[in-house]
Scaffold this motif. Structure first.
Motif, mmCIF file in Angstrom:
data_model
loop_
_atom_site.group_PDB
_atom_site.id
_atom_site.type_symbol
_atom_site.label_atom_id
_atom_site.label_comp_id
_atom_site.label_asym_id
_atom_site.label_seq_id
_atom_site.Cartn_x
_atom_site.Cartn_y
_atom_site.Cartn_z
ATOM 1 N N ASN A 239 0.855 -1.188 0.000
ATOM 2 C CA ASN A 239 0.000 0.000 0.000
ATOM 3 C C ASN A 239 0.892 1.239 0.000
ATOM 4 N N THR A 241 0.360 4.233 0.305
ATOM 5 C CA THR A 241 0.115 5.306 1.277
ATOM 6 C C THR A 241 0.832 5.009 2.590
ATOM 7 N N LYS A 242 1.287 3.767 2.776
ATOM 8 C CA LYS A 242 1.914 3.371 4.040
ATOM 9 C C LYS A 242 3.438 3.467 4.002
HETATM 10 C C1 LIG Z 1 -4.043 1.934 1.848
HETATM 11 O O1 LIG Z 1 -4.044 2.473 3.143
HETATM 12 C C2 LIG Z 1 -4.985 3.539 3.308
HETATM 13 C C3 LIG Z 1 -4.775 4.143 4.664
HETATM 14 O O2 LIG Z 1 -4.812 3.172 5.677
HETATM 15 C C4 LIG Z 1 -6.396 3.001 3.085
HETATM 16 O O3 LIG Z 1 -7.341 4.032 3.211
HETATM 17 C C5 LIG Z 1 -6.481 2.409 1.685
HETATM 18 O O4 LIG Z 1 -7.736 1.799 1.491
HETATM 19 C C6 LIG Z 1 -5.390 1.355 1.466
HETATM 20 N N1 LIG Z 1 -5.381 0.950 0.058
HETATM 21 C C7 LIG Z 1 -5.404 -0.322 -0.319
HETATM 22 C C8 LIG Z 1 -5.365 -0.564 -1.777
HETATM 23 O O5 LIG Z 1 -5.428 -1.247 0.490
#
Ligand SMILES: *[C@@H]1O[C@H](CO)[C@@H](O)[C@H](O)[C@H]1NC(C)=O
Ligand SMILES: *[C@@H]1O[C@H](CO)[C@@H](O)[C@H](O)[C@H]1NC(C)=O
Ligand SMILES: *[C@@H]1O[C@H](CO)[C@@H](O)[C@H](O)[C@H]1NC(C)=O
Ligand SMILES: *[C@@H]1O[C@H](CO)[C@@H](O)[C@H](O)[C@H]1NC(C)=O
Ligand SMILES: *[C@@H]1O[C@H](CO)[C@@H](O)[C@H](O)[C@H]1NC(C)=O
Length: 801
Positions: A239, A241-242
């Motif tokens: 992910n 965003t992480k």
């Molecule tokens: C990635 O992490 C964010 C924040 O925790 C979350 O909102 C998002 O759904 C995640 N994306 C996936 C593809 O898992």
């Protein structure tokens, strides 16, 4: 130079490589042959599409080792310089399909340089088909290693923050590959002004990815790559965003270790005021290649060895690994196997020993071809003074900088909260009515040390004291607390606990003294993992110790120094502790030796570092150990040969060299099977029927001696060969410090050299006499060859089993 053998594939069931490659390209989805598709399989396919997690559970990543010499060559290979591991995967895929397996095996990595084989996602059923593949040796399940910091976050003010190197002195073409959590390329510690062009033997790249482009590399940071295919199999799809899907470091650890490794050794030595470690005049700068393999939860071994494999092929001279897992036999330890491939190509491998001390036999990364690094204190400290209401005072440690607190009420455990966890100050355990405006004593454990401070602060507390248990000894962690706080050793903690219980209105104050130099140093850190090696007790491990407590180095702006989300402070340099921090010091010094002695093997560099290490502190007493409250002396199972000494290591007089064949003979002597040996040799070595060596004959620069507990007057004789790298004409005399209960005789007692490079051998006999021993007891001594200013010292560690 790395010459890659022309290797192709060959299977007991013959499949053409060309066809296989096409098949793989067209089958990224579940690939099913219509001929054997049944209703049952269709149901399973649907089921697995719905719950991907089932598929994840049924397949696991394996690191597969193949014997290079047993792979038959094939005329059908499209690209004969690449091994056709795809064809093996395809064979397994087809074979398992016939047994109604619906999951498709996936090739993650091909390993060709440091080891030969691949990483693949396979089901249990598919794993079995590997046995039908020519040259298959073993499949080791992938696992997560962890970084070897104590996660002791520390803070140091910017005014003290300085790079560990000075870019005005530039001479070296040595490249250090740092296998870690990536790099923060904009950091001032990674500027390249004045550096000559990138060394010509460098073949690596600067990989693009999230917030990382090719222009992030320069003449200092010459390469960067990221590996996560193995990691994803543990935590699920990446992910973005992480974490950055690129070599960029979000944690800080990799930036910290890289800047330590490639820093100016001279400055780091003087910065920490190391006793005998002055390296004046030898100024040095090397290059960094960052390989990101560690992500928030850990580092997958399949990624780690993919990075090692690539780094060796890219042209690194030194590999630095501040990570590891529990000790394993060498044949089951992928990092040991890949390290063997690396040292065969002249790459020095330095690894952290682990932070599982002070318990016995916790040391990891113990293969004899690896430099295993323990951690110790320098003479710098950040003292505090704690004063109880009864007038007693104690010395503690903290990076909090501020005024002395008033003499305030002290609460602990029941007087701080009704919950049982109150004594640990875990989240939500403290009662603000009881804690408000007071100083709270908290036991270490369960949650992080700076988190305890956060909890005290949130409950309205005015300060905190961190108490050590008996096992944690006098180890003082120095943390960047967000309130007035200090850590305290076990003996002070014991008195404080009983003071709180015995007095009606206990009070305490904490004052912060700042930075102090001149403590007795080095001192072994209690957390540093200890020998004897559970895997190879015939080799003394760890090998050496180096600064690993309260180490100042580069830090990315992404992380707070305390790792707390609520902590909004940002710093350019941070202080961390762990064998993670000591390992890159040794990597950096090894790079220095490599630049001075281009023809030295990794074993010769290791020998120089070990035989020149010192065992006395800056006050002339033997190095002591934080683990024991009686401040008893540390022994070779804590520090190996001693504390590294760069200047002496550059001119060691004699070295104990070890060839690849010597290591393989050692493995024969510990009864490795031919396939276990093939894992390391690549298949070109057979043990002679009569053992040519006993394990203790490995030409190691230290002596591990094992006796049965009841063997009276038992004796063993070991052989050693030393090579003259000092003065052409020199005479060395032996000097022995006998271990208790053991006699040591050396033959001959003098070695006379006539030229450089000359090798002379000697024998040493150890005899255990006297009473029967308690199993597991040890005693220690040393054997040195002395000639003028040279003292080539080897520790002796005798264990009664
Ligand atoms: C990635 O992490 C964010 C924040 O925790 C979350 O909102 C998002 O759904 C995640 N994306 C996936 C593809 O898992
Ligand atoms: C070595 O690894 C194999 C395969 O995973 C395992 O079955 C075996 O128990 C391991 N041996 C040791 C001594 O750890
Ligand atoms: C410390 O001293 C005590 C009492 O003198 C002794 O029992 C203990 O074994 C010592 N510990 C170490 C590690 O030497
Ligand atoms: C290897 O096998 C020999 C002969 O069986 C035995 O004497 C020796 O102790 C074994 N060595 C080890 C390290 O297991
Ligand atoms: C061991 O050696 C000592 C001294 O050399 C001798 O007195 C003793 O009898 C020997 N013991 C055995 C069991 O051989």
């Amino acid at each position: 130079m790395i010459t890659r053998q022309e290797v192709s594939y060959g299977l007991k069931t013959s499949i053409e490589c060309k066809k296989t490659l096409q098949a793989i390209k067209s089958s990224s989805l579940h690939f099913l042959s219509p001929g054997i598709m049944t209703f049952r399989i269709l149901i399973l396919v649907l089921a697995s599409m719905v719950t991907n997690s089932i598929a994840l559970m049924d397949q696991q990543t394996y690191i597969v080792h193949i014997d290079r010499t047993k792979i038959r060559s094939s005329i059908h290979s499209q690209d004969s310089s690449k091994p056709c591991f795809e064809s093996i995967i395809d064979f397994i895929s087809e074979a398992s399909m016939e047994e109604e397996e619906i999951l498709v095996p996936q090739l993650l990595y091909a390993y060709e340089t440091s080891m030969f084989g691949f990483a693949a996602k396979l089901s249990k059923k598919q794993l079995k088909f590997l046995n039908q593949v020519d040259g298959f040796i073993s499949a080791i399940p992938d696992e997560l290693s962890t970084l070897h910091t104590t996660y002791t976050p520390h803070f140091l003010g910017l005014r003290n923050g300085r790079g560990l190197w000075d870019s005005s002195n530039l001479a070296s073409d040595v490249i250090i590959g740092v296998i870690d959590s990536g790099i923060w390329p904009e950091h001032i510690s990674l500027q390249d002004s004045g550096l000559p062009p990138v060394p010509s033997h460098w073949k690596g790249v600067c990989e693009q990815g999230t917030k990382f482009s090719a222009s992030n590399c320069n003449k200092k940071l010459i390469g960067a790559r990221a590996y996560y295919k193995g990691y994803e199999n543990f935590v699920g799809k990446f992910n973005e965003t992480k974490d950055y899907l690129s070599p960029r470091d979000s944690q800080g650890h990799g930036t910290h270790t890289a800047s330590t490794a490639a820093g100016d050794v001279v400055k780091s030595t003087s910065l920490f005021g190391l006793a005998r470690g002055s390296a004046s005049g030898m100024r040095y700068t090397s290059r960094i290649a960052a390989y990101k393999v560690c992500w928030p939860i850990g580092c997958a071994n399949s990624d780690v060895i993919a990075a090692m494999d690539q780094a060796v092929s890219d042209g690194v001279d030194v590999l630095s690994l501040s990570l590891g897992s529990i000790p394993k036999p060498y044949y089951n330890d992928s990092i040991a196997i890949a390290s063997f491939g690396a040292i065969q190509r002249g790459v020095f491998v330095s690894c952290s020993a682990g932070n599982s001390g002070p318990y016995q036999s916790t040391v990891g990364n113990v293969a004899p071809w690896i430099m295993t690094v323990a951690a110790s204190y320098t003479d710098r400290s950040f003292p505090t003074e704690v004063k109880l209401g009864n007038g007693k005072t104690f010395k503690g440690s903290s990076l909090y900088q501020g005024k002395r607190t008033n003499q305030l009420p002290l609460v602990y455990g029941k007087s701080a909260g009704t919950k049982k966890e109150a004594q640990y100050c875990t989240k939500g355990s403290l009662d603000s009515k009881l804690v408000d405006g007071k100083i709270v004593a908290c036991e270490r454990g369960i949650n992080g040390r700076t988190e305890k401070g956060e909890e005290v602060k949130m409950a309205g507390g005015a300060g905190m004291m961190l108490l050590n248990t008996e096992n944690q000894g006098e180890e003082l962690f120095t943390d960047p607390h967000i309130l007035p706080a200090t850590s305290l050793g076990a003996s002070a903690s014991k008195i404080i606990r009983s003071y709180v219980q015995s007095v009606e209105k206990p009070t305490v104050s904490i004052s912060f003294i700042g930075t102090r130099y001149g403590d007795p140093a080095p001192v072994m850190a209690a957390f540093s993992s200890r020998g004897p090696s559970i895997v190879g007790p015939d080799v003394v491990k760890p090998d050496v110790t180096a600064p690993g407590v309260n180490i100042l180095a580069a830090w990315p702006p992404k992380s707070s120094p305390s790792f707390l989300k609520s902590d909004k402070r940002r710093v350019l340099f941070n202080i961390l502790s762990g064998t993670s921090m000591s390992c890159p010091h040794v990597s950096g010094i090894a790079a220095l030796l490599k630049s001075l002695h281009k023809d030295w093997s990794p074993a010769a560099i290791k020998s120089a570092l070990m035989t020149s290490a010192y065992t006395f502190n800056n006050e002339g007493s033997p190095i002591s150990d934080m683990a024991s409250s009686n401040s008893s002396f540390a022994n070779p199972f804590a520090f190996g040969s001693g504390h590294v000494n760069p200047e002496s290591a550059s001119d060691p007089g004699l070295v104990y060299d070890i060839s690849t064949k010597d290591y393989l003979n050692y493995l024969c002597s510990i009864n490795y099977t031919s396939s276990q040996i093939a894992l390391l040799s690549g298949g070109n070595f057979i043990c002679s029927r009569k053992p040519v060596l006993q394990a203790g004959d490995l030409n190691y620069p230290s002596f591990a001696v094992l006796f049965g507990r009841s063997s009276l007057n038992a004796s063993v004789t070991y052989k050693r060969i030393v090579t003259n790298v000092g003065k052409p004409q020199s005479a060395y005399a032996v000097k022995v410090e006998k271990p208790n209960g053991v006699s040591v005789s050396v033959e001959p007692r003098k070695l006379k050299f006539g030229k450089l490079g000359q090798k002379l051998s000697y024998k040493v006999t150890f005899c255990s006499f006297g009473r029967a021993r308690v199993p597991g007891t040890s005693s220690f001594g040393s054997l040195s060859w002395v000639s003028g200013r040279y003292e080539v010292r080897s520790p002796i560690a005798v264990t009664w089993q």
